[in-house]
Each structure stands twice: as structure tokens, then as C-alpha cells.
Design a protein around this motif. Structure first.
Motif, PDB file in Angstrom:
ATOM      1  N   MET A 163      -9.404  27.992 -54.390  1.00 43.86           N
ATOM      2  CA  MET A 163     -10.520  28.618 -55.135  1.00 43.86           C
ATOM      3  C   MET A 163     -11.244  27.661 -56.018  1.00 43.86           C
ATOM      4  SD  MET A 163      -9.177  32.603 -55.434  1.00 43.86           S
ATOM      5  CE  MET A 163      -7.758  32.165 -56.246  1.00 43.86           C
TER       6      MET A 163
ATOM      7  N   ASP B  76     -11.761  34.264 -56.878  1.00 41.38           N
ATOM      8  CA  ASP B  76     -12.706  35.162 -56.153  1.00 41.38           C
ATOM      9  C   ASP B  76     -12.504  36.581 -56.274  1.00 41.38           C
ATOM     10  OD1 ASP B  76     -13.283  32.572 -54.705  1.00 41.38           O
ATOM     11  OD2 ASP B  76     -11.997  32.930 -53.064  1.00 41.38           O
TER      12      ASP B  76
ATOM     13  N   PRO C  15      -9.187  37.797 -53.838  1.00 38.90           N
ATOM     14  CA  PRO C  15      -8.390  36.752 -53.508  1.00 38.90           C
ATOM     15  C   PRO C  15      -7.622  37.023 -52.216  1.00 38.90           C
ATOM     16  CG  PRO C  15      -8.232  36.926 -55.834  1.00 38.90           C
ATOM     17  CD  PRO C  15      -8.955  38.171 -55.438  1.00 38.90           C
TER      18      PRO C  15
END
Length: 423
Positions: free
Chosen positions: A386, A329, A332
Motif C-alpha cells: 500500500m 487503502d 485493504p
């Protein structure tokens, strides 16, 4: 760093740019890097965050963030990055391009700026491009440049060995899926397995290899080496700056007073947050010069053991996961640095290494996460979380060779690329 933002520009180019200009290169843009360049994310408080070229909610990686994103988006045929902990190979892998970290010292670094000045983990820099041929073209032109030797007498007089790069003999290639540090996600493991099958079908001998680093806490050893001053130089560089989310956690850890740091370390042990505990332990300054010498001796011994096993098994090169997961991401919410172990090993030991894109995350890869050991550590849990929505992201493999065998590493990268192209 904001501290550099308004400083006068240098009066002359560094050796890299001088040689490139002499070769006919045209530097046309400076791309963004994360604050301090000691991060694998892509944010700095001056320019903001670089986004992944095909998935805006994901990071392109770092520290050579903008370079990888620009090349992957078709904005440049060639780029340069630096690598002290995967900063060429990681963004190349996440963006789906090729990236190569030469043996440190093979290319001149004269005049380059860096926050890290330690020498236990030697910094390197090298090319990034849409394919392996572009990397080899750069290395050949740069290493064979007469100006290279003239500008920096500290660089070994090694021209590019074209014979090694283009040779087509069957190779003896070691491979591994697990480094005894971090469990790679299914897409990363599949990329290696399928690459091994394709290379075997092309006549190469593929050797399952167990890297001799079982007894090593690799990330802690690496972090201790790059922050042997207690990360004091990073703290100084960030003094008065707005700290980006990418470095905030680490900076907070080193700024905690010693009693508080000990308490937090104990808490991390109780809660299973091994990554933060490693950072807290490793960022304690070396107490004296003798401690530094002993630590250096320990790293040298580990490197020699690794090299001895490699030669004992008569390997030409190695293939393994590029790192533990595809692009994370953009921001994160928890640490994931454990997945970097596949990268930092070849920085710590100063082996040439490169990443080659071979496949993309499939729905089956995401489904296979149901058997992934997410509870093993905070990094495993973060990475597992993720993987939702990761379908379609690029997946690369990493190739490595012995020090100063840069052409052999590039040759294997070329062969991997050909094995996936010639289906």
C-alpha cells in the motif's frame, strides 16, 4: 451497530456533553465511526465508509473516523474521540491533525456508550484538533471545570497544570524507531529522525531508547486483554447485523468451532500468517477467574518493568513512530494490524500519548521501500504493497509521558510542533 439505530435517544446527556455545554461548547454534529468501534478502518453498514479528506481511495482511520476527517477538511475547530487501541491517535495521524489520548480516568466517561466493557485495557477519550493548542485549550477548560468534580466523584481532582504545559526547560527525551514488533516504513522512521534532529537543535537531550518489550508479543497480549471473554460480547452485539468488511475477518475467526480454529491456527503458522494466528490464539476465552488474575499480574509486571526502565534512564517523555505506516487503502485486502503495535503499547500500559503531524510521504520514502522487509509477515507485506501511491500523505510522530503526566505529554507535542514550524 444496527442494534442501536432505532433505540430511543437517552433522556440526558453524558457527563462529557454536560460539561461541554456548561463551558459554552456547541455540539453540532455526530460523526461516523466503524461498526463496534473496535476497528481502525471507517466502515459501518448504516452509513457506509468515511473517506480520507484528501485521498478518496484511502481510509481516514478509526475508530474516530468521521471526527478526524471533518477536522482535517476544515469542518470543525475541535472534536472528541475515544481510544482503546489508537482510535484517536491513528485517525489523527492519517488525516494530518493533532490527537491526544489522556491517561484513562483523567476525564469522566460517565454515561458514554461502549461495546467493550473489559478493564484490562482501560478505555480513554480525548480531544482532536488542527493543532496542539486546541487540544491543550480543551484539556485546560475541561479539567478545571467545577462541574467535572461535581458530576463524577470517581475522577481525580486534578486541575490542568499550566506550569508544566508551558515550561521551556531543556527536556531529556527518549526516542526509538523500532519497537521489536513491527518495522515502520521509511516515511515513519524519517519523521522521527528529523524530529529528533530539530529538538536537539533547540537544546533538548535526545536519548536513543530501547523499549523493554523484546520478550513481549505485544499485539497478542493486547488482543488477549481486550477479548478475554473470547470476543463474546462483540459476537453478541453483531448478532443479526450485516457485518462490515472491517470486522468480518475477526468475527469469522471467533465463530469457527474449536477443532476448526485449531486447524486454522496450524495452517496460519505454516503459511506465516502470524496476525491471524495471534487473533485465533488471543480470542480463546479465559478458562477461569484464576487465569484472568494471572494474566492481569503479567500485564502489571510488564508495565512496572517499562516504567522502571523509563525512570532509571531519567526520561521526561518519549518520541516514536505514531504507527507503522501512513493511511491505508479504504478496503485493504489482507491484514495489517501488526503496524498498530506502536499505538496499543500506551493503551495496555495506560500512558498519556498523542500524535503530531510533522511531514508528508515523499518520493524518496516510497523509493526506499525497496529495502523494506515485506516478507517478514502478512502485515509487513500488506503495508509494503500500500505504499505505492502514498506520496503526499501525512506522517506524524507519537509523544508519550508517564501516567497522569498528561500536561508533560502535551508540552512535548507543543515543542515538536514548534520545532517543525520554526524551520
Amino acid at each position: 451497530l444496527a442494534a442501536f439505530a432505532e433505540k430511543p435517544l437517552p433522556t440526558e446527556d453524558c457527563s462529557t456533553v454536560k460539561i461541554l455545554r456548561a463551558l459554552g461548547g456547541v455540539p453540532f454534529v455526530r460523526t461516523s465511526v466503524p461498526q463496534t468501534m473496535m476497528s481502525v478502518l471507517s466502515h459501518n453498514p448504516i452509513e457506509g465508509a468515511v473517506k480520507h479528506p484528501t485521498a478518496e481511495n484511502r481510509s481516514p482511520g478509526g475508530s474516530s473516523s468521521g471526527e478526524a476527517a471533518l477536522i482535517a477538511a476544515g469542518g470543525s475547530p475541535l472534536g472528541l474521540g475515544s481510544d482503546i487501541g489508537g482510535s484517536i491517535r491513528l485517525p489523527a495521524a492519517w488525516c494530518g491533525i493533532a490527537g491526544f489520548k489522556p491517561t484513562s480516568g483523567r476525564l469522566s466517561r460517565q454515561g458514554q456508550r461502549s461495546v467493550s466493557v473489559q478493564k484490562l485495557v482501560p478505555a480513554s477519550w480525548g480531544p482532536m484538533g488542527p493543532d496542539v493548542a486546541s487540544l491543550a485549550t480543551f484539556m485546560k477548560a475541561f479539567c478545571n471545570s467545577e462541574l467535572h468534580d461535581q458530576i463524577d466523584p470517581g475522577v481525580p481532582p486534578l486541575g490542568f497544570n499550566e506550569t508544566i504545559y508551558v515550561e521551556s526547560r531543556p527536556l531529556r527525551i527518549g526516542f526509538y524507531l523500532y519497537d521489536h514488533q513491527f518495522q515502520a516504513v521509511p516515511s515513519a522512521e524519517r519523521a522521527v529522525k528529523e524530529t529528533v534532529d530539530r529538538l536537539a537543535s533547540r537544546g533538548h537531550t535526545m536519548v536513543p531508547w530501547d523499549p523493554p518489550i523484546r520478550r513481549l508479543n505485544l499485539m497478542e497480549t493486547y488482543l488477549r486483554a481486550v477479548t478475554c471473554d473470547g470476543a463474546g460480547i462483540l459476537d453478541d452485539a453483531l448478532n443479526g447485523d450485516r457485518v462490515s468488511y472491517a470486522v468480518k475477518l475477526g468475527l469469522h475467526a471467533i465463530q469457527v468451532p474449536w477443532p476448526g480454529r485449531w486447524v486454522r491456527q496450524r495452517w496460519c503458522r505454516l503459511t506465516g500468517d502470524s496476525e491471524t494466528e495471534e487473533w485465533l490464539r488471543s480470542s480463546v476465552p479465559m478458562p477461569n477467574v484464576l487465569s484472568m488474575w494471572y494474566f492481569n499480574q503479567e500485564v502489571t509486571s510488564l508495565r512496572e518493568e517499562f516504567t522502571h526502565r523509563w525512570r532509571e534512564d531519567k526520561l521526561d517523555a518519549i518520541i516514536c513512530p505514531a504507527l507503522g505506516c501512513p493511511a491505508v487503502d479504504l478496503e485493504p485486502k489482507s491484514p495489517f494490524n501488526g503496524c498498530l503495535s506502536y499505538l496499543v503499547l500506551y493503551n495496555l500500559f495506560n500512558f498519556p500519548a498523542g500524535s503530531v503531524p510533522v511531514t508528508r510521504v515523499t518520493a524518496s520514502d516510497v523509493a526506499a521501500m525497496s529495502n523494506y522487509p515485506a516478507g517478514r509477515s502478512v502485515s509487513h507485506a500488506t503495508v509494503a504493497r500500500m505504499q505505492a501511491g502514498s506520496e503526499g500523505l501525512p506522517v506524524s510522530v507519537q509523544c508519550a509521558a508517564l501516567p497522569w503526566r498528561d500536561e508533560a505529554c502535551l508540552s512535548l507535542m507543543r515543542e515538536v510542533e514548534a520545532a517543525w514550524r520554526d524551520k
